[in-house]
Design an enzyme around this catalytic site. Structure first.
Site, mmCIF file in Angstrom:
data_model
loop_
_atom_site.group_PDB
_atom_site.id
_atom_site.type_symbol
_atom_site.label_atom_id
_atom_site.label_comp_id
_atom_site.label_asym_id
_atom_site.label_seq_id
_atom_site.Cartn_x
_atom_site.Cartn_y
_atom_site.Cartn_z
ATOM 1 C CG MET A 271 43.373 22.418 42.676
ATOM 2 S SD MET A 271 44.763 22.420 43.826
ATOM 3 C CE MET A 271 45.950 23.381 42.900
ATOM 4 C CE1 TYR B 84 41.626 34.051 39.862
ATOM 5 C CE2 TYR B 84 43.255 33.487 38.185
ATOM 6 C CZ TYR B 84 42.576 34.429 38.924
ATOM 7 O OH TYR B 84 42.834 35.762 38.716
ATOM 8 N N GLY C 147 42.055 26.203 29.541
ATOM 9 C CA GLY C 147 42.421 24.791 29.732
ATOM 10 C C GLY C 147 41.345 24.040 30.486
ATOM 11 C CG HIS C 148 40.529 24.967 34.623
ATOM 12 N ND1 HIS C 148 41.223 26.151 34.791
ATOM 13 C CD2 HIS C 148 41.031 24.098 35.538
ATOM 14 C CE1 HIS C 148 42.102 26.005 35.784
ATOM 15 N NE2 HIS C 148 42.016 24.772 36.247
ATOM 16 C CE LYS D 176 49.291 23.582 33.285
ATOM 17 N NZ LYS D 176 50.054 23.811 34.531
ATOM 18 C CD GLN E 279 46.781 16.131 38.551
ATOM 19 O OE1 GLN E 279 47.070 16.738 39.560
ATOM 20 N NE2 GLN E 279 45.974 16.649 37.619
ATOM 21 C CB VAL F 233 44.340 24.933 26.419
ATOM 22 C CG1 VAL F 233 43.894 26.224 25.736
ATOM 23 C CG2 VAL F 233 43.322 23.818 26.169
ATOM 24 C CB SER G 14 45.344 28.681 38.196
ATOM 25 O OG SER G 14 44.294 27.924 37.638
#
Lengths: 284, 284
Positions: free
Chosen positions: A31, A33, A37-38, A150, A154, A177, A187
């Site tokens: 999503m 931002y 981690g991303h 995290k 999901q 992370v 985010s």
């Protein structure tokens, strides 16, 4: 050079071209931002494939009516910069009208795994997630896709839907992370005031404490949960939504005794911000 | 030479091999017990693609608890022969345990189009259809797929799910094939006694009568439905489940006046056999 694609036919063309050249495609749905981690998911996708697509889509159907859809943080320019540095090939950023036309009416539901934990408090959340991920998978047609642990529930939901619907995609879970002090990157951390930021540390602290307890032989789920609750509640700005302790495979709670590997997952409000975190403790 | 494949990994390998050679794949999902209707779908798939896969799978999840799952007619040897003559490349015939493992829990629902008509009388039918078709599409990964217009609501449901979930597949509807006297071909016709077979003709006769009425200027839905009902009820072994008259695009019933193209769709029990039929009448 990274390329930003906003339209479905354009990305289909690029992907078809890649496929015809035999490239392995890795995909990270987000999503936006971006935080570290991303970026770690993108690096993992890059390591495992020839071409990497990252989608940025703040999916309206996974937000409840009183949730933070409107204020969800966005900064696409910064995101593009960060993704480029990691070596992402394509940012796919469709708008909502393209993803959901007025007659849209098809939903993907993963029935059991969407219940309990976050599913009990965000009733249509996983239906929205499963549906948009199915759509994105059908658009991007990746060989592999990387998701953060995290959002543990999901990750299970998506692994299950890929298996149940026979999608030819390998789903890879990637470790959480954390900031230096242990706060799981999110985010939504950007919503926190500095006082709230201090309180937010209670999640990680309580998880580490629980891990130590269990590793030292504590086998009562109730006792472990009580100690987690005590730690979190000692921070005045917190409000616990749930503390889950159970089976990391199927999300069945452990009621009597901890005998197998344990997932402990938390959702805690800190001020007006809802945070989640989790840990898996291996029982040897 | 036609090939019969029973296992998912094997068909995946064949399809991947075809794709890497640039072949266009056509797909006809069926429940077997082929009649000329099925064969016409296969011929159409063959005309439109390089390789044709036909699945035979009597999908348990689209049958209700008191429906005819157990007695649904099967004759795989005859089916293979017939498909071979039409030039089908692969018969894919998985068993149910392979399609639905014990933890299976992911469902695809097309919400609005699954309501009304058959959806009102077979409450979980289209959920089962949408789910199994999604699974089969993900296994076979066809470029095109051909469906009969006899199951008109099913055709709309599948067109919608492919659009909503962004599957890169073209769905083609193919006209109803009828016996010489007009009875729509169906594997379930085999259930009919000779007396029932005569009564079964009431569906087509009433549809043709309705078409003539409308083409001669009758614009009252109520009147047309009444005349259909009268014809069908003049056959003693029939019991009408529904008579639908409405919009062929979105299945909205016409209440007051017939102004646009009309779908008339019927479900009628003849003895213990449930038959469906439909016609689309163009309003110029």
């Amino acid at each position: 050079m990274i390329k930003v694609v906003n339209h479905i036919p354009e990305i289909r063309e690029i992907i078809n071209n890649w496929k015809s050249q035999g490239f392995k495609v890795g995909f990270v749905p987000t999503m936006g931002y971006f935080h570290e981690g991303h970026l770690s998911l993108m690096r993992e996708a890059k390591r495992l494939s020839d071409k990497v697509v990252v989608s940025i889509f703040v999916n309206p159907t996974q937000f409840g009516p009183n949730e933070d859809l409107d204020k969800y943080p966005r900064d696409i320019k910064r995101d593009i910069d960060l993704a480029q540095k990691v070596g992402v090939d394509i940012i796919f950023a469709p708008d909502a009208t393209q993803m959901y036309d007025p007659d849209f009416q098809t939903w993907v539901t993963v029935e059991k795994l969407s219940q309990g934990l976050c599913g009990d408090f965000r009733p249509r959340h996983f239906k929205g997630v499963a549906t948009v991920v199915t759509k994105l998978f059908n658009i991007v047609q990746p060989d592999i896709s990387v998701f953060g642990q995290k959002d543990y529930q999901q990750l299970l939901v998506i692994k299950r839907l890929v298996k149940d619907l026979n999608m030819p995609i390998e789903i890879i879970g990637h470790p959480i992370v954390r900031e230096k002090d242990g706060l799981a990157m999110s985010s939504r951390n950007t919503y926190l005031s500095s006082k709230e930021r201090e309180n937010a540390l209670s999640l990680y602290k309580s998880l580490i404490h629980a891990k130590n307890l269990i590793e030292q032989g504590e086998s009562s789920p109730e006792k472990v949960i009580d100690e987690i609750r005590n730690i979190i509640e000692s921070y005045p700005l917190t409000r616990i939504e749930y503390i889950f302790l159970g089976d990391p495979e199927n999300l069945a709670p452990y009621h009597k005794q901890i005998k197998k590997d344990v997932l402990i997952a938390l959702a805690v409000w800190v001020g007006n911000t809802r945070l989640i975190d989790n840990i898996i403790i291996k029982i040897s």
